[in-house]
Design an enzyme around this catalytic site. Structure first.
Site: not given
Length: 188
Positions: A48, A78, A94-96, A163
């Site tokens: 994106f 990290h 995001d949901a994931n 969407c």
């Protein structure tokens, strides 16, 4: 100097990343705060945005995590990102990735950074997902879990999503996100 690490996940809201970075720099310049921004991204988030659109901002992904380490004693990216950052802003979450953070799964550089995050430092998260995903009962449980750790939620807003569905689930407006970051920095 305030170091801000922005994490991006595989939500279409990641298209706002260049604007978010630009606004953070502009608003902090107005209040005379020096900041440095770095970005840590999931592989799906890279779909994106183009790193060239972020200016002079370092972007880290899974490939960087694995290529940076070759032997015992080498820095672990990290962990180093978590040490460097004063604030972790995950926008969008995001949901994931929300589900993974809430349950301790850390299978990419962003989630490893979040898992190794020093919870005495601010972590701000901006959920972003389809309305059906947002209103699912597990989402509220997962958000509550993150907030119970002291993480700061910038709630979703209602609008027509990419969407075509209309409802809650869109990432907060960039201006709201930037103001929250400013408020958190001023309390540090």
């Amino acid at each position: 100097m305030v170091n801000i690490l922005i994490g991006c996940t595989g939500s279409v809201a990641t298209i706002k990343l260049p604007h978010l970075i630009q606004e953070i720099y502009q608003q902090f310049e107005k209040i005379h705060h020096n900041i440095k921004i770095r970005v840590v991204t999931t592989e799906h988030a890279k779909h994106f945005f183009d790193p060239k659109d972020l200016g002079n901002v370092d972007v880290f992904c899974d490939e960087d995590e694995w290529s940076a380490w070759s032997k015992r004693g080498d820095e672990v990216l990290h962990v180093e990102l978590g040490k460097w950052a004063d604030i972790l802003l995950i926008a969008p979450l995001d949901a994931n990735s929300l589900g993974k953070i809430a349950t301790g799964i850390c299978d990419n550089i962003l989630l490893c950074t979040a898992r190794a995050w020093d919870v005495s430092k601010p972590l701000i998260f901006c959920p972003a997902m389809n309305t059906k995903m947002f209103i699912h009962p597990i989402t509220a449980v997962q958000i509550t879990t993150l907030k119970s750790w002291g993480y700061i939620e910038i709630p979703v807003i209602q609008k027509t999503l990419m969407c075509g569905d209309t409802g809650l689930g869109a990432m907060a407006e960039v201006s709201s996100i930037v103001q929250t970051v400013i408020d958190v920095v001023e309390k540090m």
